[in-house]
Design an enzyme around this catalytic site. Structure first.
Site, PDB file in Angstrom:
ATOM      1  N   CYS A  14       0.840  -1.193   0.000  1.00 23.32           N
ATOM      2  CA  CYS A  14       0.000   0.000   0.000  1.00 23.32           C
ATOM      3  C   CYS A  14       0.877   1.245   0.000  1.00 23.32           C
ATOM      4  CB  CYS A  14      -0.913   0.003   1.230  1.00 23.32           C
ATOM      5  SG  CYS A  14      -2.067   1.409   1.243  1.00 23.32           S
ATOM      6  N   CYS A  58      -6.462  -0.157   6.766  1.00 17.42           N
ATOM      7  CA  CYS A  58      -6.089   0.481   5.492  1.00 17.42           C
ATOM      8  C   CYS A  58      -7.208   1.452   5.069  1.00 17.42           C
ATOM      9  CB  CYS A  58      -5.884  -0.593   4.424  1.00 17.42           C
ATOM     10  SG  CYS A  58      -5.444   0.084   2.801  1.00 17.42           S
ATOM     11  N   ARG A  92       2.799   4.993   6.385  1.00 17.38           N
ATOM     12  CA  ARG A  92       3.182   4.267   7.597  1.00 17.38           C
ATOM     13  C   ARG A  92       3.653   2.841   7.332  1.00 17.38           C
ATOM     14  NH1 ARG A  92      -2.551   5.097  10.211  1.00 17.38           N
ATOM     15  NH2 ARG A  92      -2.981   4.473   8.067  1.00 17.38           N
ATOM     16  N   ASP A 139       0.404   3.813   1.644  1.00 20.74           N
ATOM     17  CA  ASP A 139       0.339   4.418   2.973  1.00 20.74           C
ATOM     18  C   ASP A 139       1.746   4.717   3.529  1.00 20.74           C
ATOM     19  OD1 ASP A 139       0.102   4.629   5.926  1.00 20.74           O
ATOM     20  OD2 ASP A 139      -1.998   4.082   5.560  1.00 20.74           O
ATOM     21  N   HIS A 169      -2.162  -3.949   4.906  1.00 21.64           N
ATOM     22  CA  HIS A 169      -2.010  -3.559   6.308  1.00 21.64           C
ATOM     23  C   HIS A 169      -3.375  -3.319   6.923  1.00 21.64           C
ATOM     24  CE1 HIS A 169      -2.811   0.845   5.899  1.00 21.64           C
ATOM     25  NE2 HIS A 169      -2.506   0.579   4.643  1.00 21.64           N
TER      26      HIS A 169
END
Ligand code: CO
Length: 212
Positions: A44, A103, A48, A46, A100
């Site tokens: 992803c 999400c 993080r 993302d 994750h």
């Protein structure tokens, strides 16, 4: 969170490069002309979930493709180009689809709100939702629904990687290649294996198998 200016990023980059050299004077020389990663990471976008960092891999060790909610659409030229290069040129031995929990993309796909153009992208996850509609709806709170859909999405994207003509070709030629499905937790920093590995054409639904 502290605000970091672009100028500071240059400073950080200089410090990072000199630190790498102090630990290993040959580090950049070695990586200048060749990359030989054994892994393709599909994850992803993302912020993080930084691929190299969470598995403690150095530059050169991981070939990476990231998009919103780690999806592998059948005809996404971007993702397919990455897979082709990784499999046919780099000859990676493992492709890891890593989702994750919590999400945002999966959460958005679960709802019926209008998010604009990205809803067309999220339709890839809505397909997974449709195929597992009863299971997801039997879960009594949204957070757990999101997390289960994250897991089911990873399992589906592993299948999507396997279905590609690229991966099927590689397997037909006897190339060693395993596709894995993992889920990372933002809460404890740990990765869970979904145990959905695929490493042969026989594991693909017959409708998608290409044999000659
Ligand atoms: Co995400």
């Amino acid at each position: 969170m502290t605000k970091i200016t672009p100028e500071e990023l240059f400073e950080r980059n200089k410090k990072w490069a000199s630190k790498k050299l102090s630990l290993d004077p040959d580090f950049f020389n070695r990586l200048r002309d060749i990359q030989e990663p054994k892994y393709l990471w599909i994850g992803c976008a993302d912020s993080r979930v930084p691929a190299n960092e969470i598995v403690d891999m150095d530059p050169g060790e991981l070939f990476v493709h990231r998009n919103v909610a780690n999806v592998v659409p059948h005809s996404d030229a971007n993702c397919l180009a990455v897979i082709q290069y990784a499999v046919e040129v780099l000859k990676v031995e493992h492709i890891i689809v890593t989702g994750h929990y919590n999400c945002g993309g999966v959460r958005a796909a679960l709802g019926d709100q209008d998010h604009g153009q990205i809803d067309n992208w999220l339709a890839n996850i809505k397909d997974v939702l449709r195929n597992n509609f009863d299971e997801i709806n039997a879960i009594d709170n949204v957070d757990d629904q999101v997390d289960r859909l994250v897991e089911l999405n990873v399992a589906q994207q592993v299948k999507n990687v396997a279905k590609t003509s690229i991966v099927q070709n590689a397997w037909r030629k006897g190339q060693e290649l395993t596709i894995h499905g993992w889920v990372y937790s933002l809460q404890d920093g740990l990765i869970r294996d979904m145990n959905v590995d695929m490493n042969s054409i026989d594991q693909i639904h017959p409708a998608y198998q290409i044999h000659t």
